[in-house]
Design a protein around this motif. Structure first.
Motif, PDB file in Angstrom:
ATOM      1  N   ILE A  20       0.836  -1.208   0.000  1.00  0.00           N
ATOM      2  CA  ILE A  20       0.000   0.000   0.000  1.00  0.00           C
ATOM      3  C   ILE A  20       0.867   1.253   0.000  1.00  0.00           C
ATOM      4  CG2 ILE A  20      -1.673   1.307   1.365  1.00  0.00           C
ATOM      5  CD1 ILE A  20      -2.840  -1.439   2.223  1.00  0.00           C
ATOM      6  N   VAL A  21       1.876   1.275   0.876  1.00  0.00           N
ATOM      7  CA  VAL A  21       2.766   2.434   0.937  1.00  0.00           C
ATOM      8  C   VAL A  21       3.503   2.622  -0.385  1.00  0.00           C
ATOM      9  CG1 VAL A  21       4.862   3.321   2.042  1.00  0.00           C
ATOM     10  CG2 VAL A  21       3.031   2.359   3.440  1.00  0.00           C
ATOM     11  N   TYR A  22       4.010   1.546  -0.941  1.00  0.00           N
ATOM     12  CA  TYR A  22       4.741   1.623  -2.206  1.00  0.00           C
ATOM     13  C   TYR A  22       3.823   2.079  -3.334  1.00  0.00           C
ATOM     14  CZ  TYR A  22       7.687   0.229  -6.121  1.00  0.00           C
ATOM     15  OH  TYR A  22       8.441   0.227  -7.256  1.00  0.00           O
ATOM     16  N   GLY A  23       2.608   1.562  -3.357  1.00  0.00           N
ATOM     17  CA  GLY A  23       1.667   1.946  -4.409  1.00  0.00           C
ATOM     18  C   GLY A  23       1.268   3.406  -4.344  1.00  0.00           C
ATOM     19  N   VAL A  24       1.091   3.925  -3.128  1.00  0.00           N
ATOM     20  CA  VAL A  24       0.703   5.329  -2.979  1.00  0.00           C
ATOM     21  C   VAL A  24       1.860   6.254  -3.332  1.00  0.00           C
ATOM     22  CG1 VAL A  24       0.056   7.063  -1.256  1.00  0.00           C
ATOM     23  CG2 VAL A  24      -1.108   4.862  -1.300  1.00  0.00           C
ATOM     24  N   TRP A  25       3.049   5.934  -2.872  1.00  0.00           N
ATOM     25  CA  TRP A  25       4.186   6.825  -3.104  1.00  0.00           C
ATOM     26  C   TRP A  25       4.739   6.747  -4.518  1.00  0.00           C
ATOM     27  CZ3 TRP A  25       7.619   6.399   1.887  1.00  0.00           C
ATOM     28  CH2 TRP A  25       7.029   7.176   2.886  1.00  0.00           C
ATOM     29  N   SER A  26       4.827   5.551  -5.068  1.00  0.00           N
ATOM     30  CA  SER A  26       5.513   5.428  -6.361  1.00  0.00           C
ATOM     31  C   SER A  26       4.570   5.545  -7.552  1.00  0.00           C
ATOM     32  CB  SER A  26       6.244   4.095  -6.437  1.00  0.00           C
ATOM     33  OG  SER A  26       5.321   3.037  -6.574  1.00  0.00           O
ATOM     34  N   LYS A  27       3.314   5.149  -7.376  1.00  0.00           N
ATOM     35  CA  LYS A  27       2.344   5.119  -8.477  1.00  0.00           C
ATOM     36  C   LYS A  27       2.874   4.287  -9.644  1.00  0.00           C
ATOM     37  CE  LYS A  27       0.192   9.494  -7.265  1.00  0.00           C
ATOM     38  NZ  LYS A  27       0.767   9.546  -5.966  1.00  0.00           N
ATOM     39  N   GLU A  28       3.629   3.243  -9.312  1.00  0.00           N
ATOM     40  CA  GLU A  28       4.219   2.360 -10.311  1.00  0.00           C
ATOM     41  C   GLU A  28       3.472   1.024 -10.250  1.00  0.00           C
ATOM     42  OE1 GLU A  28       6.829  -0.695 -11.691  1.00  0.00           O
ATOM     43  OE2 GLU A  28       6.976  -0.244  -9.596  1.00  0.00           O
ATOM     44  N   ALA A  30       3.754  -2.038 -11.767  1.00  0.00           N
ATOM     45  CA  ALA A  30       4.393  -3.354 -11.796  1.00  0.00           C
ATOM     46  C   ALA A  30       4.865  -3.781 -10.406  1.00  0.00           C
ATOM     47  CB  ALA A  30       5.561  -3.345 -12.774  1.00  0.00           C
ATOM     48  N   GLY A  31       5.570  -2.909  -9.709  1.00  0.00           N
ATOM     49  CA  GLY A  31       6.048  -3.242  -8.372  1.00  0.00           C
ATOM     50  C   GLY A  31       4.919  -3.397  -7.378  1.00  0.00           C
ATOM     51  N   THR A  32       3.897  -2.562  -7.512  1.00  0.00           N
ATOM     52  CA  THR A  32       2.743  -2.656  -6.619  1.00  0.00           C
ATOM     53  C   THR A  32       2.029  -3.993  -6.819  1.00  0.00           C
ATOM     54  OG1 THR A  32       2.508  -0.266  -6.775  1.00  0.00           O
ATOM     55  CG2 THR A  32       0.647  -1.485  -5.885  1.00  0.00           C
ATOM     56  N   THR A  33       1.857  -4.384  -8.070  1.00  0.00           N
ATOM     57  CA  THR A  33       1.223  -5.666  -8.352  1.00  0.00           C
ATOM     58  C   THR A  33       2.053  -6.815  -7.816  1.00  0.00           C
ATOM     59  OG1 THR A  33       0.261  -4.719 -10.356  1.00  0.00           O
ATOM     60  CG2 THR A  33       0.308  -7.113 -10.202  1.00  0.00           C
TER      61      THR A  33
END
Length: 132
Positions: A20-28, A30-33
């Motif tokens: 969740i943190v990575y998805g919100v900050w990076s908006k990337e 592939a990594g979020t998935t």
């Protein structure tokens, strides 16, 4: 087994928070998935271990007063020798090379994979290892 189930469940909670943190900050995407898929894998393993721990006897790792020697003994039966993983490895390598060089390599890799899989499944139904 109970402690391993708890470890994987806590690991899945950590991975979920990080996803969740990575998805919100990076908006990337592939990594979020990938992190959400890692969460799914960790929660499946944790649930399986926790569910299985209820049905089996407590092991030495579940006892806080246990010694290392309490967990000694036979772990299980493992195949002493088998050529089938080699066939599966070669067939899998050719299949992945088929993605790179051309799909025509799958015509050569599929029979090797099927022969290796067939041999591995029926390894103890015929031959010298029949009665093991």
């Amino acid at each position: 087994m109970k402690i391993q189930g708890k470890m994987f469940i806590w690991l899945s909670v950590f991975i979920l928070v990080m996803a969740i943190v990575y998805g919100v900050w990076s908006k990337e995407p592939a990594g979020t998935t990938a992190l959400f898929l890692a969460f799914g894998l960790a929660i499946m393993i944790g649930y399986y271990l926790a569910f299985t721990a209820r049905r089996v006897d407590a092991g030495a790792q579940d006892n806080k007063e246990a010694d290392v020697a309490d967990d000694a003994g036979e772990v299980g039966f493992f195949s002493p020798h088998s050529w089938q993983p080699l066939a599966l490895g070669i067939g899998g390598s050719l299949a992945f090379l088929g993605v790179i060089f051309g799909w025509w390599l799958l015509y050569f890799s599929a029979p090797i994979i099927l022969i290796g899989l067939w041999g591995w499944v029926f390894e103890y139904y015929r031959g010298e290892n029949q009665n093991q």
